[in-house]
Design a protein around this motif. Structure first.
Motif, PDB file in Angstrom:
ATOM      1  N   SER A  21      -4.609  -2.250   8.193  1.00 27.05           N
ATOM      2  CA  SER A  21      -5.654  -1.310   8.605  1.00 27.05           C
ATOM      3  C   SER A  21      -6.898  -2.058   9.075  1.00 27.05           C
ATOM      4  O   SER A  21      -7.571  -1.629  10.027  1.00 27.05           O
ATOM      5  N   GLU A  22      -7.201  -3.198   8.457  1.00 26.39           N
ATOM      6  CA  GLU A  22      -8.361  -3.992   8.893  1.00 26.39           C
ATOM      7  C   GLU A  22      -8.110  -4.564  10.281  1.00 26.39           C
ATOM      8  O   GLU A  22      -9.017  -4.612  11.120  1.00 26.39           O
TER       9      GLU A  22
ATOM     10  N   LYS B 292      -2.751  10.856   4.953  1.00 29.31           N
ATOM     11  CA  LYS B 292      -4.170  11.206   4.885  1.00 29.31           C
ATOM     12  C   LYS B 292      -4.570  11.887   3.586  1.00 29.31           C
ATOM     13  O   LYS B 292      -5.712  12.324   3.442  1.00 29.31           O
TER      14      LYS B 292
ATOM     15  N   ALA C 282      -8.598  -1.854  12.788  1.00 30.09           N
ATOM     16  CA  ALA C 282     -10.005  -1.477  12.925  1.00 30.09           C
ATOM     17  C   ALA C 282     -10.761  -2.507  13.773  1.00 30.09           C
ATOM     18  O   ALA C 282     -11.771  -2.187  14.391  1.00 30.09           O
TER      19      ALA C 282
ATOM     20  N   ASN D 197      -5.432   3.544  15.644  1.00 28.60           N
ATOM     21  CA  ASN D 197      -4.939   4.250  14.456  1.00 28.60           C
ATOM     22  C   ASN D 197      -3.638   3.646  13.967  1.00 28.60           C
ATOM     23  O   ASN D 197      -2.857   3.109  14.756  1.00 28.60           O
ATOM     24  N   GLU D 198      -3.435   3.816  12.678  1.00 31.49           N
ATOM     25  CA  GLU D 198      -2.242   3.264  12.067  1.00 31.49           C
ATOM     26  C   GLU D 198      -1.169   4.344  11.992  1.00 31.49           C
ATOM     27  O   GLU D 198      -1.393   5.408  11.436  1.00 31.49           O
TER      28      GLU D 198
ATOM     29  N   ARG E  13      -5.436  -6.878   5.747  1.00 25.75           N
ATOM     30  CA  ARG E  13      -4.575  -5.705   5.677  1.00 25.75           C
ATOM     31  C   ARG E  13      -4.354  -5.153   7.077  1.00 25.75           C
ATOM     32  O   ARG E  13      -5.240  -5.263   7.940  1.00 25.75           O
TER      33      ARG E  13
ATOM     34  N   HIS F 119       3.220   2.529   3.044  1.00 25.61           N
ATOM     35  CA  HIS F 119       3.864   1.477   3.840  1.00 25.61           C
ATOM     36  C   HIS F 119       5.308   1.263   3.398  1.00 25.61           C
ATOM     37  O   HIS F 119       5.616   1.327   2.216  1.00 25.61           O
TER      38      HIS F 119
ATOM     39  N   SER G  69       0.842  -1.211   0.000  1.00 23.15           N
ATOM     40  CA  SER G  69       0.000   0.000   0.000  1.00 23.15           C
ATOM     41  C   SER G  69       0.867   1.248   0.000  1.00 23.15           C
ATOM     42  O   SER G  69       1.935   1.279   0.625  1.00 23.15           O
TER      43      SER G  69
END
Ligand code: SF4
Lengths: 243, 650
Positions: free
Chosen positions: A196-197, B14, A200, A207-208, A194, A58, A55
């Motif tokens: 981020s998943e 972001k 979450a 938070n990443e 992932r 990263h 991603s």
């Protein structure tokens, strides 16, 4: 012959996309004047086969790329010199570490790699607190997540894709924000999870911060190995991952 | 704080396309700032993707960084998502090379190529922490300087710029650097800003707007006059006499992420004397200065090797006019024969030069899109604008393209040209249909995209006196075209928003009063106006109304011969009476041959500066319309025409 290249992507360059990297590689191969095989047809391209996309944002210490060369195996192309030959033509932060020959019969990187190891900075949480979060996660039998697919909400379980989680400690001193450092092994097949998943799914969701892929694993008969075998040409390990 | 990266880094996760803020291009220099070096921040007031390829900035970037007394970095406009985050956290605009805050530079230089980017310029100056009006700046603030084609009428942005550079920047940049270096050495004391600006105004090619008084009588501008005797009454542009002395960029920047014109670009000549009357670029960059073919070949060869690009564009205003272009392209193709395939693209290719020879050469590696620019739909209209391309020229180019495997092409046209009738507008559709028809012999579904732009009259062109078409009139013409092509298979029509054309027109020929409007629109959040999704006509019309200014007066009004134009105190070398005569000739539908191959008309561009064309061949390219003895138009004595310019026939 087909060669497999292992490289790292660290620092500012982490904000380039997978597509950007592919174009950088194309130019680097032309500049290094490697005998790269070219696709036929309307819009000829060098024959390169990338591994799992990283991603945008990263970092990675273990990226791979397969390249088809027109030279047969056993030609006088010096594979050991390739890292030194390629790195100067790649953006700062992209370092070629090792190159080895692979069989054309070998599975593609995207098929062969089933697990990745990630180092994830999680801002605003102490290592102790994260430790208990992690326990809850590991104790859960299912971790349902919903995501949107073609406009429809689909629900599925990421728990089987979490192979292991380990709190390493506090974030390193150069991290933009203080927090905890998590090492996660996440599956890429049959359903990839992932980072981020994963975050979450924490309770509360986390938070990443900075994320780095440290390893990609191929698992055969229960044994894991990295896509380039250990005997490959290699540079000093100290240089690996230098930011 | 000399590096904002630590604050910026977490924000980049972001925002969209963060790669445009990281720098790291191949060819980028590591800046070494020092007290005895003048620090320049070379900026483009649009996104990275649009700004990075700008050749003017890249050339100056190299020339400055080669100078032991200068250091140059680059900046582009952050997109609205990042801008919001930067403002929330008080992070200033930064350079890409070392992420240095913009306010730490001695000069911030902008390239201005499009009027709609003016509000972005204000926004970037503000993000740098610098007052947007030059009158409010103090010695600690950077000097704000602009160059590029728009600065031939800098009056609408005069209040925001400390200095303006007219013409080629290669030489004048060093002269400016020296003066600013002395200022920096002297400690930039209180009150010294005015002194350094006055001194800079003595450099030929440098215009310092604050050194001039502007006088109006009622609604009319009557004079722009220097406030001091040592400040020039008229500022002349700079022209580099010989391009061969400036083989730049030597190390073109290779971006990490995709940008427009993402390829090696080699400028083969500067200037154009084809004399298209709508074309400001052609008028202000005269005379023609070709780069020696040998130097072009070396720059291409070394550039390809260094960058790894597989495409090279030979750039100029009309590349087919380069002496011996077919041989040059052939040589380039041949020299890359044993390596990976390389495509050569020739942007701004005149249709009368696109023969089968060139078609087969450039399609070798990849068939890039093909664009022709007939500009107008009928021969009569093309005589008015002096784009002397015959229909047969277009058809043989199109035939050559189809027979070499192209399936799709784009045709560029202008609408709203002086004297344009509906017959001329509909001629566009007719040409497009005929092109599709030609394609049918070669392919099942040939397609032609017609791209129509609304004409904006530009300063220092023969059309500078013409009142542009209204939004309604442009819209009517576009609809006429759309209706007429609705049933034409294979013809697509695309058009530029006529509302944007109006705003461009106001700024193109506006005077200093427009500055307040630009500032107002910027304060209302009107940035990135050149982006369709961000353009907002209401912001402009209400700002005009708030300042008591009439859009119609600025854009739609025909000017008379004796009117003082807002750029009369500046000079692109062109005599005003030459331009006026050419305007009369246009109305009489009289063409004017290219002075490269025929005797000089004394337009002033060479004669005024004691320079001349540098062209390797004294004969026009084969197959072209010009110089081949065709009828360039009737010889109606222009004195028979009335004094007042005729309006649009609509
Ligand atoms: S001065 Fe003469 S030769 Fe030079 S550009 Fe003008 S018309 Fe052409």
């Amino acid at each position: 012959m087909r060669i497999r290249v292992r490289f790292s992507k660290t620092g500012k360059i982490r904000f380039s996309s997978h597509r950007d990297m592919a174009r950088c590689w194309e130019r680097a191969l032309r500049r290094a004047d490697l005998p790269v095989a070219i696709t036929e047809g309307f819009s000829p391209r060098p024959k390169m086969h990338f591994g799992l996309a990283l991603s945008t944002g990263h970092e990675s210490l273990g990226e791979y790329l397969d390249i088809d060369l027109t030279e047969p195996e056993g030609s006088d192309l010096d594979l050991g010199a390739l890292p030194e030959r390629l790195t100067p033509f790649l953006p700062p932060g992209v370092d070629v570490e090792t190159v080895s020959i692979i069989e054309r019969s070998e599975l593609s990187l995207q098929e062969a790699v089933t697990v990745c190891t990630w180092l994830i900075e999680i801002p605003g949480v102490s290592p102790e607190e994260l430790e208990s979060n992690v326990q809850t996660m590991l104790d859960a039998t299912t971790l349902p997540v919903t995501r949107e697919r073609k406009g429809k909400e689909v629900s599925d379980d990421i728990r089987p894709g979490i192979i292991s989680l380990r709190v390493v400690g506090a974030t390193p001193s150069d991290a933009p924000e203080r927090g905890a450092l998590l090492e996660a092994e996440l599956a890429t097949q049959p359903r990839s999870v992932r980072p981020s998943e994963l975050l979450a799914a924490f309770d509360p969701p986390r938070n990443e911060g900075r994320v780095c892929r440290t390893h990609q694993w191929i698992i055969t008969d229960g044994a894991r190995r990295e896509p380039i075998p250990a005997h490959a040409t290699s540079r000093a390990p100290a240089e690996v991952g230098a930011r | 704080m000399t590096d904002v990266w630590p604050q910026l880094e977490p924000l980049l996760a972001k925002v969209a396309k963060p790669a445009r803020y990281i720098g790291l291009e191949d060819g980028a220099r590591t800046p070494h700032h020092a007290a005895d070096k003048v620090a320049w921040l070379l900026s483009y007031p649009d996104t990275y993707e649009i700004g990075l390829p700008n050749q003017g900035l890249q050339i100056l970037y190299e020339i400055l960084n080669e100078n032991p007394h200068a250091v140059a970095e680059r900046a582009y406009a952050p997109w609205t998502d990042l801008e919001g985050l930067l403002r929330d956290r008080n992070i200033p605009l930064f350079s890409l090379d070392s992420h240095r805050p913009a306010g730490l530079f001695d000069l911030i230089g902008f390239n201005l190529s499009a009027e709609l980017t003016y509000t972005n310029l204000l926004n970037m100056v503000d993000l740098a922490g610098v007052p947007v009006r030059s009158a409010d700046r103090r010695p600690e603030h950077p000097l704000i300087v602009a160059g590029g084609h728009c600065t031939y009428n800098p009056e609408p942005i005069a209040d925001f710029l400390d200095l303006v550079v007219l013409g080629d920047g290669e030489e004048v940049i060093t002269e400016i650097n020296e003066v600013v270096r002395d200022w920096k050495k002297s400690g930039r004391t209180d009150g010294s800003r005015e002194n350094v600006l006055r001194e800079l105004s003595h450099i030929v090619g440098v215009y310092v707007p604050s050194m001039y008084d502007v006088t109006y009588e009622g609604a009319n501008l009557v004079a722009v006059t220097p406030r001091y005797p040592d400040v020039p009454e008229r500022v002349e542009k700079r022209t580099v006499a010989d391009l061969a002395e400036f083989p730049y960029p030597k190390t073109q920047l290779v971006p990490i992420t995709e940008v427009v014109h993402d390829r090696l670009n080699v400028e083969v000549f500067r200037g154009c004397t084809r004399g298209c009357r709508f074309c400001q670029a052609g008028m202000i960059t005269r005379p023609v200065r070709e780069r020696p073919a040998e130097q072009v070949r070396t720059m291409v060869e070394e550039g390809l090797r260094r960058t790894g690009y597989d495409e090279v564009a030979l750039t100029s205003l009309s590349t087919a006019d380069f002496s011996g272009i077919e041989k040059l392209v052939g040589d380039i193709v041949q020299s890359t024969d044993d390596g990976p395939p390389v495509s050569v693209s020739l942007p701004s290719l005149r249709v009368d030069a696109f023969g089968v020879g060139i078609a087969t050469q450039i399609q070798r590696a990849r068939r890039t899109g093909l664009t022709f620019a007939p500009e107008a739909g009928t021969w009569r209209m093309r005589q008015v604008i002096n784009k002397l391309i015959r229909e047969e020229d277009l058809y043989s180019a199109v035939e050559a393209a189809y027979s070499n495997g192209w399936r799709r092409m784009k045709l560029y046209f202008l609408t709203g040209l002086p004297t344009e009738t509906d017959e001329d507008t509909l001629g566009i559709a007719e040409l497009a249909r005929n092109c599709v028809q030609l394609g049918k012999a070669h392919t099942k579904s040939p397609s032609v995209t017609v791209s129509v732009g609304g004409f904006v009259p530009k300063p220092f062109t023969p059309f500078q006196w013409f009142g542009q078409n209204t939004v309604e009139e442009l819209r009517r013409k576009i609809n006429l075209l759309r209706d007429d092509t609705r049933k034409s298979h294979g013809v697509q029509v695309k058009w530029h928003d006529p509302k944007a054309t109006l705003v461009e027109g106001i700024m193109s020929r506006g005077d200093r009063r427009i500055g307040a409007v630009i500032e107002e629109v910027w304060r209302q959040g009107g940035t990135f106006q050149e982006w369709n999704e961000r353009f907002d006509l209401d912001l402009w019309t209400s700002a005009m109304a708030a300042h008591g200014l009439d859009p119609e007066w600025f854009a739609y009004r025909h000017r008379t011969e004796d009117e003082v134009l807002p750029w009369d105190h500046l000079s692109a070398g062109l005599h005003k009476d030459f331009l006026w005569q050419d305007w009369r000739d246009a109305l009489a539908e009289v063409g004017l041959p290219d002075c490269r191959w025929t005797p000089c008309y004394d337009c002033g561009a060479c004669t005024g500066y004691s320079i001349e064309h540098i062209v390797a061949s004294a004969t026009p390219p084969a197959g072209g319309s010009q110089g081949t003895g065709q009828d360039l138009g009737s010889s109606v004595p222009v004195t028979l025409l009335g004094r007042a310019p005729v309006g649009t026939v609509s």
